[in-house]
Design an enzyme around this catalytic site. Structure first.
Site, PDB file in Angstrom:
ATOM      1  N   ARG A  86      51.901  26.539  33.518  1.00  0.00           N
ATOM      2  CA  ARG A  86      51.701  25.658  34.831  1.00  0.00           C
ATOM      3  C   ARG A  86      51.195  24.280  34.635  1.00  0.00           C
ATOM      4  O   ARG A  86      49.724  24.471  34.224  1.00  0.00           O
ATOM      5  CB  ARG A  86      51.045  26.512  35.907  1.00  0.00           C
ATOM      6  CG  ARG A  86      50.844  25.914  37.060  1.00  0.00           C
ATOM      7  CD  ARG A  86      50.207  26.717  38.284  1.00  0.00           C
ATOM      8  NE  ARG A  86      50.257  25.914  39.465  1.00  0.00           N
ATOM      9  CZ  ARG A  86      49.167  25.487  40.085  1.00  0.00           C
ATOM     10  NH1 ARG A  86      47.919  25.934  39.477  1.00  0.00           N
ATOM     11  NH2 ARG A  86      48.955  24.938  41.251  1.00  0.00           N
ATOM     12  N   HIS A 130      49.422  17.687  42.109  1.00  0.00           N
ATOM     13  CA  HIS A 130      48.173  18.176  42.037  1.00  0.00           C
ATOM     14  C   HIS A 130      47.078  16.892  42.205  1.00  0.00           C
ATOM     15  O   HIS A 130      46.552  16.434  41.292  1.00  0.00           O
ATOM     16  CB  HIS A 130      47.834  18.679  40.813  1.00  0.00           C
ATOM     17  CG  HIS A 130      46.702  19.649  40.640  1.00  0.00           C
ATOM     18  ND1 HIS A 130      46.902  21.094  40.412  1.00  0.00           N
ATOM     19  CD2 HIS A 130      45.285  19.699  41.028  1.00  0.00           C
ATOM     20  CE1 HIS A 130      45.664  21.686  40.283  1.00  0.00           C
ATOM     21  NE2 HIS A 130      44.880  20.742  40.499  1.00  0.00           N
ATOM     22  N   GLU A 175      47.029  23.531  46.470  1.00  0.00           N
ATOM     23  CA  GLU A 175      45.938  23.480  47.348  1.00  0.00           C
ATOM     24  C   GLU A 175      45.950  22.355  48.495  1.00  0.00           C
ATOM     25  O   GLU A 175      44.882  21.540  48.369  1.00  0.00           O
ATOM     26  CB  GLU A 175      44.549  23.393  46.753  1.00  0.00           C
ATOM     27  CG  GLU A 175      44.478  24.593  45.480  1.00  0.00           C
ATOM     28  CD  GLU A 175      43.161  24.745  44.827  1.00  0.00           C
ATOM     29  OE1 GLU A 175      42.373  23.892  44.994  1.00  0.00           O
ATOM     30  OE2 GLU A 175      42.902  25.668  44.161  1.00  0.00           O
ATOM     31  N   ASN A 301      45.505  30.432  44.247  1.00  0.00           N
ATOM     32  CA  ASN A 301      44.440  30.136  43.415  1.00  0.00           C
ATOM     33  C   ASN A 301      43.082  30.732  44.180  1.00  0.00           C
ATOM     34  O   ASN A 301      42.777  30.684  45.464  1.00  0.00           O
ATOM     35  CB  ASN A 301      44.193  28.632  43.299  1.00  0.00           C
ATOM     36  CG  ASN A 301      45.188  27.948  42.988  1.00  0.00           C
ATOM     37  OD1 ASN A 301      46.382  28.301  42.430  1.00  0.00           O
ATOM     38  ND2 ASN A 301      45.212  26.419  42.954  1.00  0.00           N
ATOM     39  N   TYR A 303      39.116  32.102  43.542  1.00  0.00           N
ATOM     40  CA  TYR A 303      37.990  31.889  42.657  1.00  0.00           C
ATOM     41  C   TYR A 303      36.567  32.760  43.228  1.00  0.00           C
ATOM     42  O   TYR A 303      36.008  33.146  42.342  1.00  0.00           O
ATOM     43  CB  TYR A 303      37.488  30.328  42.628  1.00  0.00           C
ATOM     44  CG  TYR A 303      38.459  29.428  41.617  1.00  0.00           C
ATOM     45  CD1 TYR A 303      38.013  29.515  40.282  1.00  0.00           C
ATOM     46  CD2 TYR A 303      39.373  28.815  42.163  1.00  0.00           C
ATOM     47  CE1 TYR A 303      38.953  28.778  39.492  1.00  0.00           C
ATOM     48  CE2 TYR A 303      40.392  28.168  41.615  1.00  0.00           C
ATOM     49  CZ  TYR A 303      40.203  28.162  40.136  1.00  0.00           C
ATOM     50  OH  TYR A 303      40.920  27.641  39.334  1.00  0.00           O
ATOM     51  N   GLU A 376      45.710  30.236  39.749  1.00  0.00           N
ATOM     52  CA  GLU A 376      44.638  29.944  39.155  1.00  0.00           C
ATOM     53  C   GLU A 376      43.534  30.887  39.400  1.00  0.00           C
ATOM     54  O   GLU A 376      43.498  31.433  40.436  1.00  0.00           O
ATOM     55  CB  GLU A 376      44.041  28.690  39.919  1.00  0.00           C
ATOM     56  CG  GLU A 376      44.839  27.304  39.285  1.00  0.00           C
ATOM     57  CD  GLU A 376      44.352  26.057  39.959  1.00  0.00           C
ATOM     58  OE1 GLU A 376      43.152  26.145  40.157  1.00  0.00           O
ATOM     59  OE2 GLU A 376      45.141  25.048  40.182  1.00  0.00           O
TER      60      GLU A 376
END
Ligand code: FCB
Length: 474
Positions: A86, A130, A175, A301, A303, A376
């Site tokens: 990606r 991005h 995002e 994504n 985290y 991600e």
């Protein structure tokens, strides 16, 4: 072969054979070559040159020179056995001023990259945006301007027209929360503005840009696979007090539900609009239908988890860069980020794979039927390149392994999770943190540009080869 060897070599958690095993990067963080082949200036090029914006005044003029080293990088991906890669397209390489004809030098780079990937059996997954908006469009108002959404749809169509014959998997805006609220409210990211009202407009126009682009791509090729990409957090109140629960509702609302409800239900959550002070004139007729254009996949994504309190006085955000920034939490600036006492990565982000399961379960119940991909997931640690050339990043292995175990549990529970992309393939420029935070599976020496797979890369390659996670070797 002894029984014990058999046990060691047999994966105990086998993923579906068509599960996508990938790794991710983004253009500005890795490419460098900022003036090569007619590339224009992006908001990040401008931002990084302003004093105090990035730790140590670092920038990505050279970054890890992927633009000139992409062939070697793709060879390395193939050696690791990645099924998919990606990456994002740099808008100012395609349209240096954000509008008008395609710059042949720019599109040619991505065309060569795609061919190289395909020739080595790595499936290209393209992200159209991005965070590197052409500076010319920021000068005309940036994302708070509705016009930028239209410009984005034109750009998306031009890229898709050039690569859509070879690239099947597309996503639009990476995002949007970060672009809008770190770019225009806290100012931690480019363009570094601190205008909370404009940040809300930016969020709406990023979503509108997504929807317009999705429609443009679908019109060009009905079989193109289109994903929306959001960064989701598990959110916990510090206590059961009303104030803490309200804080959790607010942060969950602005971080998660605002984007999910818009993309997948075609509406903004009423409580979040209330928190935002019911911005007038934000949504025009037809906008929400465009934003909720049916998607083929949701890219997530993930985290960390946030633990929040309604009592002011704690941190204004979870581990913002140590640069001069405001709060990204428009309308909820009083909320404190207090942490939940879990171990943290080098970013100060708490490690919590249970948060990923919580999110996947919630998506499956609140937004059913949409196929999911983890686009991600990963961690920065203070890696050490040993004299023997190895990087023994066991913390990263255990971070990724625990999250992959969670992915497996989700699949077993019937959640339609189709793939996993580690962030990141290589160490790179981590935005306002500069080069100090290393997220790569592959170590990069920023002086020589030498790439060395860390133990996590070798471990991930083994996992891909086996199609799953090995059982404990007892
Ligand atoms: C995500 C970004 C990515 C990288 C990781 C650590 O929010 O999409 O570019 O910075 O965080």
């Amino acid at each position: 072969m002894t029984t014990q060897e058999t046990r060691i070599k047999t994966p105990d958690l086998i993923f579906p054979t068509d599960f996508v095993w990938g790794a991710a990067t983004s253009a500005y963080q890795i490419e460098g070559a900022v003036t090569q082949d007619g590339r224009g200036t992006s908001i990040w090029d401008t931002f990084v040159k302003q004093p105090g914006r990035v730790v140590n005044g670092e920038h990505a003029d050279i970054a890890i020179d992927h633009y000139n080293r992409y062939r070697d990088d793709v060879r390395m991906m193939a050696e690791l056995g990645l099924g998919a890669y990606r990456f994002s397209i740099s808008w100012p390489r395609i349209q240096p001023d954000g509008r008008g004809p395609v710059n042949p030098g720019g599109i040619d780079f991505y065309s060569r990259l795609v061919d190289e990937l395909l020739s080595r059996g790595v499936d290209p997954w393209v992200t159209l945006y991005h965070w590197d908006l052409p500076q010319a469009l920021e000068d005309e108002g940036g994302w708070p301007s509705r016009e930028t959404s239209k410009r984005f749809a034109d750009y998306a169509a031009a890229v898709h027209d050039a690569l859509g014959d070879r690239v099947r998997n597309w996503s639009t805006v990476n995002e949007p929360w970060c672009s809008a609220f770190l770019g225009y409210a806290s100012g931690e990211h480019a363009p570094g503005r601190r205008e909370p009202d404009k940040a809300v407009q930016a969020a709406h126009h990023l979503l509108l840009a997504h929807g317009l682009a999705a429609q443009a791509l679908r019109a060009q090729r009905p079989d193109t696979v289109i994903g929306g990409c959001v960064n989701l957090y598990a959110i916990s109140p510090q206590t059961t007090s009303e104030a803490d629960q309200d804080a959790a509702r607010r942060i969950d609302g602005l971080q998660n539900r605002f984007f999910l409800d818009a993309l997948l239900k075609g509406e903004y959550p009423d409580d979040v609009l209330e928190d935002l002070g019911r911005p007038a004139g934000l949504v025009q007729d037809g906008d929400m239908e465009i934003i909720s254009t049916p998607l083929d996949k949701l890219l997530i994504n993930y985290y960390s988890r946030f633990t929040v309190s309604g009592t002011p006085g704690g941190a204004a955000s979870a581990a913002a860069a140590p640069t001069d920034t405001g709060s990204p939490w428009v309308g909820s600036e009083h909320v404190s980020f207090v942490g939940g006492g879990r171990p943290v990565t080098a970013m100060g982000w708490e490690i919590d794979h249970s948060g990923l399961l919580e999110i996947l379960q919630r998506l499956a119940s609140d937004y059913p039927r949409i196929p999911l991909v983890i686009s991600e997931n990963g961690a920065a640690f203070d890696d050490v390149l040993e004299d023997d050339g190895s990087v023994r990043d066991h913390d990263r292995v255990s971070y990724i392994e625990s999250h992959l175990r969670t992915c497996h549990a989700a699949i077993e529970a019937g959640i339609p999770l189709e793939g996993y992309f580690a962030w990141s393939l290589m160490d790179n420029f981590e935005w306002a943190w500069g080069y100090g935070k290393r997220f790569g599976l592959v170590h990069v020496d920023y002086e020589t540009q030498a790439r060395v797979p860390k133990e996590s890369a070798l471990w991930y390659a083994g996992t891909i080869r086996r199609g799953g996670l090995s059982g404990p070797a007892e």
